[in-house]
Design an enzyme around this catalytic site. Sequence first.
Site, PDB file in Angstrom:
ATOM      1  N   TYR A   1      -2.445  -0.555  10.252  1.00 37.81           N
ATOM      2  CA  TYR A   1      -2.193  -0.765   8.901  1.00 37.81           C
ATOM      3  C   TYR A   1      -0.822  -0.268   8.493  1.00 37.81           C
ATOM      4  CZ  TYR A   1      -3.922  -0.551   4.161  1.00 37.81           C
ATOM      5  OH  TYR A   1      -4.167  -0.832   2.862  1.00 37.81           O
TER       6      TYR A   1
ATOM      7  N   SER B   1       0.901  -1.249   0.080  1.00 39.29           N
ATOM      8  CA  SER B   1      -0.061  -0.065   0.067  1.00 39.29           C
ATOM      9  C   SER B   1       0.932   1.248  -0.070  1.00 39.29           C
ATOM     10  CB  SER B   1      -0.874   0.191   1.291  1.00 39.29           C
ATOM     11  OG  SER B   1      -1.590   1.232   1.388  1.00 39.29           O
TER      12      SER B   1
END
Length: 246
Positions: free
Chosen positions: A154, A141
């Site tokens: 995350y 990501s």
Amino acid sequence: MNELKGKVAVITGGASGIGLATVEAFLAKGCKVVLSDYDVESGEKQVDRLKDKGEVVFIKADVSKEDEVESLIKQTVEKFGSIDVIFNNAGIGAQGETHDLTYEDYSKVIKINQDGVFFGSKYAVREMRKNGGGVVVNCASILGIVGEPTAFAYNASKGAVVLMTKSLALQYAKDNIRCAAVAPGYVETGMVNREALGEYYDNLVDKHPIGRLGQPEEIAHTVVFIAENEFLTGITIPVDGGYTSQ
């Protein structure tokens, strides 16, 4: 170039979003595809929809559970005889203040986003070594490259994926196994769209110099590129509309 026609590709988190677009992209290349997801109803529905586009089957797996990922790879080999590409895509997001984050919520993100990559890579590599090579593609990501104040778990999980990718690439190059990652920016999906996010949608768009969010097909295209390019390994490719260039 690695010819993908006839190869076997496994896509986790394949019932929606980036995963589903990648399933379709590999089918378009003539691959035999395993669409894997924890959501049986959605997975089977998508396989039924796609059955006229190529050879595709659904295998249920919760990537946070090692035995289910081991079974996924075993069933893939039993069905198709080998595994040539795995896209460790399944993941979840999480936002919130770190001082309010429970260990349970933190662990859930790590188990799916990070452990899922470990399990998928571990069992796919075992088969790829028998077959003389293969490709592991991980979904990192932009938040594996840059920080975000409310994305502690995350950030941790996706940052780990970036370095796990490098480690795998170095360790298994000798076995003709390549490993690389894709790092999407914010992508239009069922949960990320103007209707769902309201005014916050425009805030997300403003973070991308290109002036819009990504499309799942644009990420899928990069996964296919990684699988095809035989001189590419060990890197994470941002597909982010310029997000990480700022």
